[in-house]
Design an enzyme around this catalytic site. Structure first.
Site, mmCIF file in Angstrom:
data_model
loop_
_atom_site.group_PDB
_atom_site.id
_atom_site.type_symbol
_atom_site.label_atom_id
_atom_site.label_comp_id
_atom_site.label_asym_id
_atom_site.label_seq_id
_atom_site.Cartn_x
_atom_site.Cartn_y
_atom_site.Cartn_z
ATOM 1 C CG HIS A 1 -1.857 1.117 1.071
ATOM 2 N ND1 HIS A 1 -3.208 1.066 0.523
ATOM 3 C CD2 HIS A 1 -1.853 2.534 1.609
ATOM 4 C CE1 HIS A 1 -3.806 2.372 0.734
ATOM 5 N NE2 HIS A 1 -2.844 2.959 1.446
ATOM 6 C CB CYS A 2 1.948 3.534 -2.765
ATOM 7 S SG CYS A 2 3.197 4.710 -2.971
#
Length: 346
Positions: free
Chosen positions: A203-204
């Site tokens: 998850h950026c």
């Protein structure tokens, strides 16, 4: 226009969303009369349906059918235009990242570009637009969210995973107690987006969304373009300071101060900013180049080491890079654990 997505290879248990006719026919689906009774309700860009009871284990239908006719996006993502635009829950973070690109670029164009040849400025404009475009595709593309299912009548009767042979290896489909599906080995559940994602990488925190099967290539392009953009603009900052220092008529550090004052200190401030960005992105970009060459994800590199690339890779670094950067094909598409006697394990 349907999304250019590959088929998901999740396994659904209990209740499942209605499918398009082609998918229903492929899996012995419901009749047209039963589908008509279900009806459709449009809400904020995605159509939701009441699901028909299906107590058997079924592989997931194709994503395009799920987007149009099923409960696909029930997590924390913001969905528009029937899944053609999917944002992560951290929209504010994505807007901040855009600001970190646009603000220094505006200063560059306002204070430095007027002193350069128009061709140089035009190239910089195209470079910045390409960077913003890659970021937009990364942040708004469905990362590969797997269609979830309705809760089964009882979780006690379901094995925690189902094993199935595939290309000489045994794959483990683990059960997700949030999405109520058996997901393939390369998928994982994101606790922030609250969805299972195909070939989940991470998850950026800068795009505000998951990086997965369908937007990973855009993420790689974005990192590469950020490095190129910072190098290009940083080089012109150095060039402007050097020219102004030479034209000042002073010597040594006094010449540098004179050139800096003439340039209103903007090139130095931008140069410091570009150095910080470059130093932060280079290790990240290098790490993902390594992952791409070895056909792994960030999650798999910490969990399984190089074993994932050996099992799922394309046989060469070039083949791995080409597949990751150009293809969204799901190698598990159509895989049905019922085709062979599954091995259930608790």
């Amino acid at each position: 226009m349907p999304l250019p997505n590959a088929c998901c290879c999740s396994v659904l248990v209990g209740r499942r969303a209605p499918r398009e006719r082609t998918c229903s026919d492929a899996h012995g689906g419901a009749s047209a009369a039963a589908a008509a009774e279900l009806g459709e309700v449009g809400t904020a860009g995605v159509d939701h349906h009441r699901d028909a009871l299906q107590p058997e284990i079924e592989p997931a239908c194709c994503p395009s059918a799920a987007v149009q006719h099923g409960k696909r996006y029930l997590g924390n993502n913001y969905v528009f235009f029937k899944g053609r635009l999917v944002l992560g829950p951290d929209v504010g973070v994505a807007c901040t990242t855009v600001g970190l690109i646009v603000v220094p670029t505006a200063l560059f164009f306002g204070f430095l570009s007027p002193h350069f040849h128009p061709v140089m400025t035009l190239f910089c404009v195209l470079l910045v637009l390409a960077t913003l475009g890659a970021f937009g595709l990364t942040a708004t593309t469905d990362p590969g969210i797997i269609q979830r299912n309705e809760p089964p009548p009882s979780l006690d009767d379901l094995p925690s995973e189902i094993s199935h042979p595939w290309n000489g290896v045994t794959l483990r489909f683990k059960y997700c107690r949030t999405c109520y599906i058996y997901r393939n080995p390369r998928a994982s559940h994101c606790s922030i987006c609250n969805n299972c994602v195909e070939r989940f990488d991470h998850h950026c925190p800068w795009t505000g969304t998951c990086i997965g099967l369908q937007n990973y290539r855009f993420f790689i392009w974005f990192l590469g373009l950020v490095l190129t953009c910072t190098l290009y603009q940083g080089a012109w900052c150095v060039a402007m300071l050097a020219v102004y220092s030479l034209e000042s008529g002073e010597q040594g550090f006094a010449a540098f101060l004179a050139g800096l004052k003439r340039a209103n200190y903007v090139p130095l401030l931008l140069l410091i900013y570009y150095v910080l960005i470059f130093a932060s992105v280079v290790p990240l970009f290098g790490f993902h180049v390594y992952l791409t060459a070895n056909y792994m994800t960030t999650r798999e590199s910490y969990k399984d080491g190089n074993s994932t690339g050996l099992v799922f890779g394309k046989g060469s670094c070039r083949g791995n890079c080409v597949d990751v950067c150009t293809s969204t094909a799901n190698p598990f598409a159509g895989l049905d654990p019922r085709a062979a006697p599954p091995v259930a394990s608790e």
